[in-house]
Enzyme design. Structure first.
Site, PDB file in Angstrom:
ATOM      1  N   GLU A  22      71.731   4.860  16.572  1.00  0.00           N
ATOM      2  CA  GLU A  22      72.645   4.271  17.562  1.00  0.00           C
ATOM      3  C   GLU A  22      72.246   4.643  18.993  1.00  0.00           C
ATOM      4  O   GLU A  22      71.420   5.536  19.208  1.00  0.00           O
ATOM      5  CB  GLU A  22      74.071   4.737  17.298  1.00  0.00           C
ATOM      6  CG  GLU A  22      74.244   6.248  17.419  1.00  0.00           C
ATOM      7  CD  GLU A  22      75.683   6.663  17.735  1.00  0.00           C
ATOM      8  OE1 GLU A  22      76.229   6.163  18.732  1.00  0.00           O
ATOM      9  OE2 GLU A  22      76.226   7.495  17.002  1.00  0.00           O
ATOM     10  N   LYS A 156      83.611  13.930  13.874  1.00  0.00           N
ATOM     11  CA  LYS A 156      83.618  14.917  14.950  1.00  0.00           C
ATOM     12  C   LYS A 156      84.866  15.794  14.874  1.00  0.00           C
ATOM     13  O   LYS A 156      85.964  15.300  14.642  1.00  0.00           O
ATOM     14  CB  LYS A 156      83.539  14.217  16.300  1.00  0.00           C
ATOM     15  CG  LYS A 156      82.102  13.822  16.603  1.00  0.00           C
ATOM     16  CD  LYS A 156      81.991  13.064  17.882  1.00  0.00           C
ATOM     17  CE  LYS A 156      82.558  11.694  17.702  1.00  0.00           C
ATOM     18  NZ  LYS A 156      81.667  10.585  17.819  1.00  0.00           N
TER      19      LYS A 156
HETATM   20  N1  PSU Z   1      78.403  11.141  17.476  1.00  0.00           N
HETATM   21  C1  PSU Z   1      77.904  11.948  18.421  1.00  0.00           C
HETATM   22  N2  PSU Z   1      78.032  11.566  19.719  1.00  0.00           N
HETATM   23  C2  PSU Z   1      78.595  10.354  20.058  1.00  0.00           C
HETATM   24  C3  PSU Z   1      79.123   9.513  19.050  1.00  0.00           C
HETATM   25  C4  PSU Z   1      78.991   9.959  17.776  1.00  0.00           C
HETATM   26  O1  PSU Z   1      77.358  13.019  18.119  1.00  0.00           O
HETATM   27  O2  PSU Z   1      78.627  10.031  21.234  1.00  0.00           O
HETATM   28  C5  PSU Z   1      79.724   8.157  19.382  1.00  0.00           C
HETATM   29  C6  PSU Z   1      79.382   7.191  18.258  1.00  0.00           C
HETATM   30  O3  PSU Z   1      78.754   6.073  18.837  1.00  0.00           O
HETATM   31  C7  PSU Z   1      80.708   6.815  17.649  1.00  0.00           C
HETATM   32  C8  PSU Z   1      81.591   6.896  18.856  1.00  0.00           C
HETATM   33  O4  PSU Z   1      80.696   5.563  17.046  1.00  0.00           O
HETATM   34  O5  PSU Z   1      81.146   8.091  19.480  1.00  0.00           O
HETATM   35  C9  PSU Z   1      83.052   6.918  18.467  1.00  0.00           C
HETATM   36  O6  PSU Z   1      83.812   6.531  19.552  1.00  0.00           O
HETATM   37  P1  PSU Z   1      85.364   6.159  19.365  1.00  0.00           P
HETATM   38  O7  PSU Z   1      86.010   7.436  18.954  1.00  0.00           O
HETATM   39  O8  PSU Z   1      85.831   5.674  20.719  1.00  0.00           O
HETATM   40  O9  PSU Z   1      85.440   5.090  18.326  1.00  0.00           O
END
Ligand code: PSU
Ligand code: MN
Length: 301
Positions: A22, A156
């Site tokens: 990604e 996370k």
């Molecule tokens: N994992 C990481 N760093 C990130 C992300 C994931 O170590 O920046 C990103 C991914 O792209 C994931 C997004 O899909 O954060 C999730 O964002 P949200 O909680 O707004 O859906």
């Protein structure tokens, strides 16, 4: 409209393994220049395992599968790159914007390209306080409908992990632990929660992928791969950092898609960069495991 890098196209045509990556982690997940260094190192790790990496991003409204090092550098530096989730795609394509793909949109584009496996750091999930805010990452819905296996180090730790597991259960997403029964919590291998099943080898992971495809079950598979102990954060340190970051976010009125990037950045500041080092190490570890699973799957698919 897909712009597929020739190396990626060739590998797919020849039935060789490809791993998708990604770009939100580059543009919104880490500071420059570590973001670019990490993205390139992740690609190198995958290549060292004999697999072709395909970093995905959207350039001038075109989804690019297999960005060049120069394009990755631009994603790391350029201001105003949009963080694109599922609902953003039509607008970004129509308006010819630059956008970074999250787990959700990387899955969509990987699946359109015919890539079966995707490696990231941590997926989005149900946020703490979601009972009030309804902040649930679109990543979870995508895992329910798009046929891509995602290797990560757990949701996370800034999230509500028990609720994230409940949501994935409701959505019918298999949650597997790679050589563990415990759900890893991104910065640490420990959440105190159980995964559905432990997977003991690359081959076993590949078999699960094969069976899922054979019976035509829609949706992804989540393979959670713990950060190696030697790179893990101290539990107390990370817990305190997360609590402080969550309070800061509330104080600053951070909402919607800004929440995750804000929390990650604040935690890096609070831990003096230690959380960033852990983040980098866990992704590299995921890249190695993901590449081997992709290879094993290619042999039997
Ligand atoms: N994992 C990481 N760093 C990130 C992300 C994931 O170590 O920046 C990103 C991914 O792209 C994931 C997004 O899909 O954060 C999730 O964002 P949200 O909680 O707004 O859906
Ligand atoms: Mn959200």
């Amino acid at each position: 409209m897909l712009k597929i890098n020739p190396e990626v196209r060739k590998a797919l045509e020849e039935g060789k393994p490809v791993v998708a990556l990604e770009s939100t982690i580059i543009s919104h997940g880490m500071p420059y220049p570590k973001n670019v260094e990490t993205a390139l190192l992740v690609e190198k790790t995958i290549r060292d395992h004999g697999v072709v990496p395909a970093t995905i991003g959207i350039i001038d409204g075109n989804p690019v599968v297999g960005m060049t090092p120069d394009e990755i550098e631009e994603f790391g530096k350029k201001e105003g790159i949009i963080k694109a989730s599922r609902r953003d795609l039509p607008v970004i394509y129509a308006k010819k914007y630059w956008a970074a793909t999250t787990v959700a949109t990387t899955m969509i584009i990987a699946s359109q390209t015919g890539i079966d496996l995707f490696v990231t750091g941590g997926i989005g999930g149900v946020h703490r306080g979601a009972q009030e805010t309804m902040d649930i990452s679109a990543d979870l819905q995508e895992l329910a409908k798009t046929n891509v296996t995602v290797v990560c180090a757990g949701p996370k730790a800034i999230l509500d992990l028990p609720l994230t597991l409940e949501y994935l259960e409701t959505q019918g997403v298999p949650v597997l632990g790679f050589k563990t029964k415990e759900l890893p919590a991104f910065y640490t291998p420990h959440s105190g929660l159980k995964v559905d099943y432990q997977i003991d080898s690359y081959e076993e992971a590949a078999l699960v992928m094969k069976e899922k495809r054979a019976i035509g079950l829609q949706g992804g598979i989540l393979i959670t791969n713990p950060i190696p102990e030697q790179y893990a954060m101290d539990q107390k340190v990370i817990d305190t950092a997360i609590k402080t970051a969550l309070m800061d976010a509330q104080r600053d009125g951070i909402k919607g898609k800004e929440v995750t990037p804000y929390l990650l950045k604040t935690i890096v500041e609070i831990t003096g960069g230690d959380s960033l080092e852990s983040n980098i190490k866990l992704i590299l570890n995921n890249a190695a495991v993901g590449a081997e699973i992709a290879k094993a799957y290619c042999k039997i698919k």
